[in-house]
Design an enzyme around this catalytic site. Sequence first.
Site, PDB file in Angstrom:
ATOM      1  N   SER A  66       0.845  -1.194   0.000  1.00  0.00           N
ATOM      2  CA  SER A  66       0.000   0.000   0.000  1.00  0.00           C
ATOM      3  C   SER A  66       0.879   1.242   0.000  1.00  0.00           C
ATOM      4  O   SER A  66       1.911   1.290   0.669  1.00  0.00           O
ATOM      5  CB  SER A  66      -0.880  -0.002   1.252  1.00  0.00           C
ATOM      6  OG  SER A  66      -1.484   1.250   1.430  1.00  0.00           O
ATOM      7  N   CYS A  67       0.460   2.255  -0.705  1.00  0.00           N
ATOM      8  CA  CYS A  67       1.247   3.490  -0.732  1.00  0.00           C
ATOM      9  C   CYS A  67       1.240   4.184   0.618  1.00  0.00           C
ATOM     10  O   CYS A  67       2.052   5.073   0.861  1.00  0.00           O
ATOM     11  CB  CYS A  67       0.771   4.424  -1.840  1.00  0.00           C
ATOM     12  SG  CYS A  67      -0.871   5.083  -1.598  1.00  0.00           S
ATOM     13  N   SER A  68       0.359   3.782   1.516  1.00  0.00           N
ATOM     14  CA  SER A  68       0.335   4.395   2.842  1.00  0.00           C
ATOM     15  C   SER A  68       1.161   3.605   3.858  1.00  0.00           C
ATOM     16  O   SER A  68       1.251   3.994   5.018  1.00  0.00           O
ATOM     17  CB  SER A  68      -1.107   4.535   3.329  1.00  0.00           C
ATOM     18  OG  SER A  68      -1.692   3.257   3.447  1.00  0.00           O
TER      19      SER A  68
END
Length: 171
Positions: free
Chosen positions: A21-23
């Site tokens: 996930s980019c987070s």
Amino acid sequence: ADLDDAAARIAASKTFDNATSCSSENSVILLDAVYDAALAALSRAGGHVCPVGSHPRIRDALWKGGRLNRGLIARDAGTLKDAFGLGEAATGARFFMVEQGEVDPDSPFTDEKLSLVLTVYRARDFDHAVAQLRTILEVNGKGHSVGIHTGTPAHADRLAAEIDVVRVLVN
């Protein structure tokens, strides 16, 4: 910050979908004043502190020819433990911490990893942490996001005002 709460949240983010996930946290910067206690909290949350001698093996496995090894992106902890040659000491780890001290923009550990590898940096104080954060974001992530675990709202406000990101996630 509540270190155990912060560590649990970092671990949950880092391990969600094997860190694709980019987070998901790519790196953490820990202040000297809480460094050992924060590292211990991250260990309790499932992190394994990789011995310094293993760092070249991890680097060489995770990056091939200067590019992320597609065979290790988004892989589970057991697969990474074996690929990195971490042995029995890392059995049961949920993610792997590579301590780097000061941010080195030329180190691949400063870059995106898309894996269960979390780079850990150490900062003398909040000003030093902000300076290191800027370097990390220049390598990969400028304009994206940053998270902070703090009981000092002024620190989050400062990041929002000074750092070139779209989101500042707090606690």
